[in-house]
Design a protein around this motif. Sequence first.
Motif, mmCIF file in Angstrom:
data_model
loop_
_atom_site.group_PDB
_atom_site.id
_atom_site.type_symbol
_atom_site.label_atom_id
_atom_site.label_comp_id
_atom_site.label_asym_id
_atom_site.label_seq_id
_atom_site.Cartn_x
_atom_site.Cartn_y
_atom_site.Cartn_z
ATOM 1 N N PHE A 131 28.360 26.765 -41.116
ATOM 2 C CA PHE A 131 29.584 28.123 -40.879
ATOM 3 C C PHE A 131 29.174 28.319 -42.085
ATOM 4 O O PHE A 131 29.549 28.015 -42.924
ATOM 5 C CB PHE A 131 30.283 27.702 -39.995
ATOM 6 N N THR A 132 30.136 29.668 -41.711
ATOM 7 C CA THR A 132 30.532 30.586 -43.126
ATOM 8 C C THR A 132 32.041 30.523 -42.880
ATOM 9 O O THR A 132 33.491 30.591 -42.191
ATOM 10 C CB THR A 132 30.721 32.094 -42.304
ATOM 11 N N LEU A 133 32.596 30.526 -44.895
ATOM 12 C CA LEU A 133 33.090 30.721 -44.998
ATOM 13 C C LEU A 133 34.009 32.312 -45.036
ATOM 14 O O LEU A 133 33.523 32.750 -46.177
ATOM 15 C CB LEU A 133 33.709 29.443 -46.309
ATOM 16 N N GLU A 134 34.666 32.571 -44.426
ATOM 17 C CA GLU A 134 35.215 34.099 -44.493
ATOM 18 C C GLU A 134 36.013 33.994 -45.938
ATOM 19 O O GLU A 134 36.862 33.169 -46.331
ATOM 20 C CB GLU A 134 36.243 34.256 -43.305
ATOM 21 N N PRO A 135 36.065 35.940 -46.398
ATOM 22 C CA PRO A 135 37.058 35.562 -47.438
ATOM 23 C C PRO A 135 38.178 36.020 -47.039
ATOM 24 O O PRO A 135 39.177 36.114 -46.039
ATOM 25 C CB PRO A 135 36.246 37.642 -47.842
ATOM 26 N N GLY A 136 38.678 35.200 -48.250
ATOM 27 C CA GLY A 136 40.557 34.844 -47.903
ATOM 28 C C GLY A 136 40.493 33.564 -47.284
ATOM 29 O O GLY A 136 42.206 32.572 -47.330
ATOM 30 N N GLU A 137 39.658 32.342 -47.094
ATOM 31 C CA GLU A 137 39.788 31.679 -46.109
ATOM 32 C C GLU A 137 39.272 29.954 -47.205
ATOM 33 O O GLU A 137 39.022 30.614 -47.939
ATOM 34 C CB GLU A 137 38.458 31.453 -45.028
ATOM 35 N N THR A 138 40.322 29.196 -47.264
ATOM 36 C CA THR A 138 40.144 27.172 -47.697
ATOM 37 C C THR A 138 39.570 26.457 -46.276
ATOM 38 O O THR A 138 40.226 26.337 -45.694
ATOM 39 C CB THR A 138 41.255 27.843 -48.084
ATOM 40 N N MET A 139 39.006 25.763 -48.072
ATOM 41 C CA MET A 139 38.383 24.868 -47.272
ATOM 42 C C MET A 139 38.488 23.729 -48.108
ATOM 43 O O MET A 139 38.898 23.116 -48.994
ATOM 44 C CB MET A 139 36.422 24.217 -47.008
ATOM 45 N N MET A 140 38.624 22.323 -46.770
ATOM 46 C CA MET A 140 39.760 21.588 -47.881
ATOM 47 C C MET A 140 39.002 20.273 -47.568
ATOM 48 O O MET A 140 38.203 19.676 -46.182
ATOM 49 C CB MET A 140 41.300 20.632 -47.083
ATOM 50 N N LEU A 141 38.351 19.022 -48.561
ATOM 51 C CA LEU A 141 37.506 17.839 -48.487
ATOM 52 C C LEU A 141 38.729 17.238 -48.729
ATOM 53 O O LEU A 141 38.638 17.058 -49.240
ATOM 54 C CB LEU A 141 36.055 18.141 -48.891
ATOM 55 N N CYS A 142 38.362 15.930 -48.130
ATOM 56 C CA CYS A 142 39.457 14.852 -48.579
ATOM 57 C C CYS A 142 38.727 13.416 -47.625
ATOM 58 O O CYS A 142 38.363 13.430 -47.297
ATOM 59 C CB CYS A 142 40.209 15.194 -48.108
ATOM 60 N N THR A 143 38.481 12.226 -48.324
ATOM 61 C CA THR A 143 39.096 11.342 -47.849
ATOM 62 C C THR A 143 40.113 10.625 -47.578
ATOM 63 O O THR A 143 41.544 11.519 -47.209
ATOM 64 C CB THR A 143 38.853 10.085 -49.206
ATOM 65 N N ASP A 144 39.793 9.429 -45.975
ATOM 66 C CA ASP A 144 40.567 8.845 -45.413
ATOM 67 C C ASP A 144 41.627 8.626 -45.709
ATOM 68 O O ASP A 144 42.797 8.505 -45.581
ATOM 69 C CB ASP A 144 39.871 7.947 -44.512
ATOM 70 N N GLY A 145 42.383 8.247 -47.328
ATOM 71 C CA GLY A 145 42.978 7.551 -47.854
ATOM 72 C C GLY A 145 44.572 8.971 -47.727
ATOM 73 O O GLY A 145 45.724 8.676 -47.513
ATOM 74 N N LEU A 146 44.179 10.225 -48.090
ATOM 75 C CA LEU A 146 45.092 11.152 -48.487
ATOM 76 C C LEU A 146 45.621 11.507 -46.279
ATOM 77 O O LEU A 146 46.739 12.087 -46.450
ATOM 78 C CB LEU A 146 44.473 13.100 -48.685
ATOM 79 N N ILE A 147 44.630 10.784 -45.851
ATOM 80 C CA ILE A 147 45.530 10.835 -43.915
ATOM 81 C C ILE A 147 45.801 10.193 -43.493
ATOM 82 O O ILE A 147 47.342 9.996 -43.724
ATOM 83 C CB ILE A 147 44.063 11.640 -43.358
#
Length: 717
Positions: free
Chosen positions: A484-500
């Motif tokens: 998929f494409t990350l559009e200009p101005g968009e932010t992607m978050m990757l995290c481990t399950d500890g954050l959730i």
Amino acid sequence: MRTEDVLAAIATGMWRWDNASGTVALDGEAARLLGLPAEPATLPEAAARSRFHPVDWNEINAIVNLAVAEGTLAEARLRIVDEGGRVLRTVRSRTKPVFHEDRDGRRDYRLIGTIQEIAEPQPGTTAAHTTVTGDWRRSREAFLLDAGRALAEARSTAEVLRVAASLSMPGFNPDGLAVFGVAGDRLSIIGHHGHLPGDDVPFSDMRLDTDYPAAEVVRTGRAIYLPTPEEYRRRFPATWPLAQRFERESWAFLPLIVAGRTMGAWMAAFKHPVTFSPDERSVLTTVARMLAQALQRAVVADSERELTTGLQRSMMPSLGGPVPGMTVAARYVPTGGGLQVGGDWYDMIPLPSGRFALVIGDVQGHDVRAAGLMGQLRIAVRAYASEGHRPDAVLSRASRFLAGLHAGTEGAAEAYDDADASSPRFATCLYVECDPQTGVLEVARAGHPDPVVRMTDGTVLMRPTAGGLPLGIVPDTDYPTTRFTLEPGETMMLCTDGLIETGGHDLDTGWARLRAVLEDGEYAAEGLEKLADALVSAVHGPSSHHTTGPLADRREDDIAVLLLCREGAGRGPGEPVSHPKRPARRTMLTVAQAEPERIAGARRQVRELLHDWADPEQVDAAELMVSEMVTNVLLHTDGDAMLLAEAVGELGRRRLRVEVADGSDELPHMRHPNEMSSSGRGVLLMEMLADDWGVDPRGEGKSIWFALHERSEPQPD
């Protein structure tokens, strides 16, 4: 006149308590005072103890142990009782331990001293002394309980010293404290209170053979009490000038002993004169014992924390230099419960193609073995990526590598009889290959939480991606890739399950907590670093790039988070948050024939896309139509369903267009199902619920679509 006659005349007897033989020798007067016939006698220790009030025996036992440890006088008040427990009289005992060696060469002692009757307080006289003494003892017990609890809870050397400085002893509170440590043949000050900066310099590197009270205490392991300046000057003339300038009246230096080893000394200094009575010495000795144990625990904890924090930081990579058109931020917080290491990691890897990869993963466990496996796995993933392999190939090779590590540890576990070493551990991982020029992301996922995308208008979506088993479970596993494409101005978050899931949350409630932070325009406007801090703080208080200490100790699982923002148009980090017209928001999702369970993900995507839609009934209708369209593709064709949903326009007047494409040339047609039919309602539903709908034939296959126009007010029933 004999000494015994003089002592008897003043109602004073003599006794000798032999600890080795367990016997007590009494002269005639001492026997009378204990309620026995007035003649010399030798009693078993138990018989002598039976003549003392039980409460008073506990008191004298502690005082005697203190006198034996320090080689000082033991003085106590005792109530003498008869066989029925009735109090006969009150006596004062004064004894001195005399040390000797028994036949086997072991060091033991005898208590030799006097026992004298004292007058009982009469009603209306100075009986207050007894009450004051009882009150002081109760205050002392309460103080020692509080001090023991506070010192037991201290987790670092600094905390132990702060607790020691805050102790308020009953009746004789010191105004100056110092804790001395030992390094080789040198005495050093670990910490002090009640002194100015620099006052510790003369004492900070002192030889142990120096004529100084703390040095002598460390050498001998015995306490030193100096009730007056004259006594200090007489016993330690060489170092008296160092203490004289502080203008104190009394000093106590006590050894800090743990497991028979003297690890340092504790000084308590007083502005007012202190006689250091047995009760006062008992309090000081008890505090010194608790302080020594607390310091020992803190030193071990500090060493482990320093070691494990250094280990974890050495395993955590830096994010490298800036990437044109992209901004990256990361946080890592280890769990508590002992060692500050765990199995979570993140990485940013430059690729031969000019792209870069973001990796985040979680090895099962929160211990040293998990950290060791994490380090090996991170290096393996980096090596495979640097060779130029595609995301799916990187994870396949990493899974084979981790499974091989398990096979290699079985023999070692058998050799060392360590069952835990042979138990296999798996790891989840998310690998994203990023093209900074186009914003195209290729994602391979091994049992890890899906990435989250914050769109330019503030909408937050969990982006469903195809995935495979966690690494290490099956050596040869395929990992499909999602693009998929990350559009200009968009932010992607990757995290481990500890954050959730930390804090008692499940995936749903934990995700809702994080979503509120991601949607907050204030954090988005301040940049990725502020947003990363806000995400960690939402879980359990403020954090830094690598958090340890009490904050980390309260966590239930490691936390790793990676943020990637594509710079450009829209509302990206650091840009103002105010324009009524929102840019288009869209989402794409492929539902494979082999993954019908992802239909639920498609419904969730549409609902999240329309989280601020004015009419909730239209949201329900869109979700229902999407479910029917995707299900029909899976039931009536042999291919996959590709969903594309897009909402454009101003708030309150937006247009939603959803299309589902497949590879079949067969066009849908209107059917009229009866009540018992299990299918045939898809086109009928779109006819009833959609504002527009249609079918667009393509070169290979077709696209079925519907549109909804946002109603600012819900329609009446």
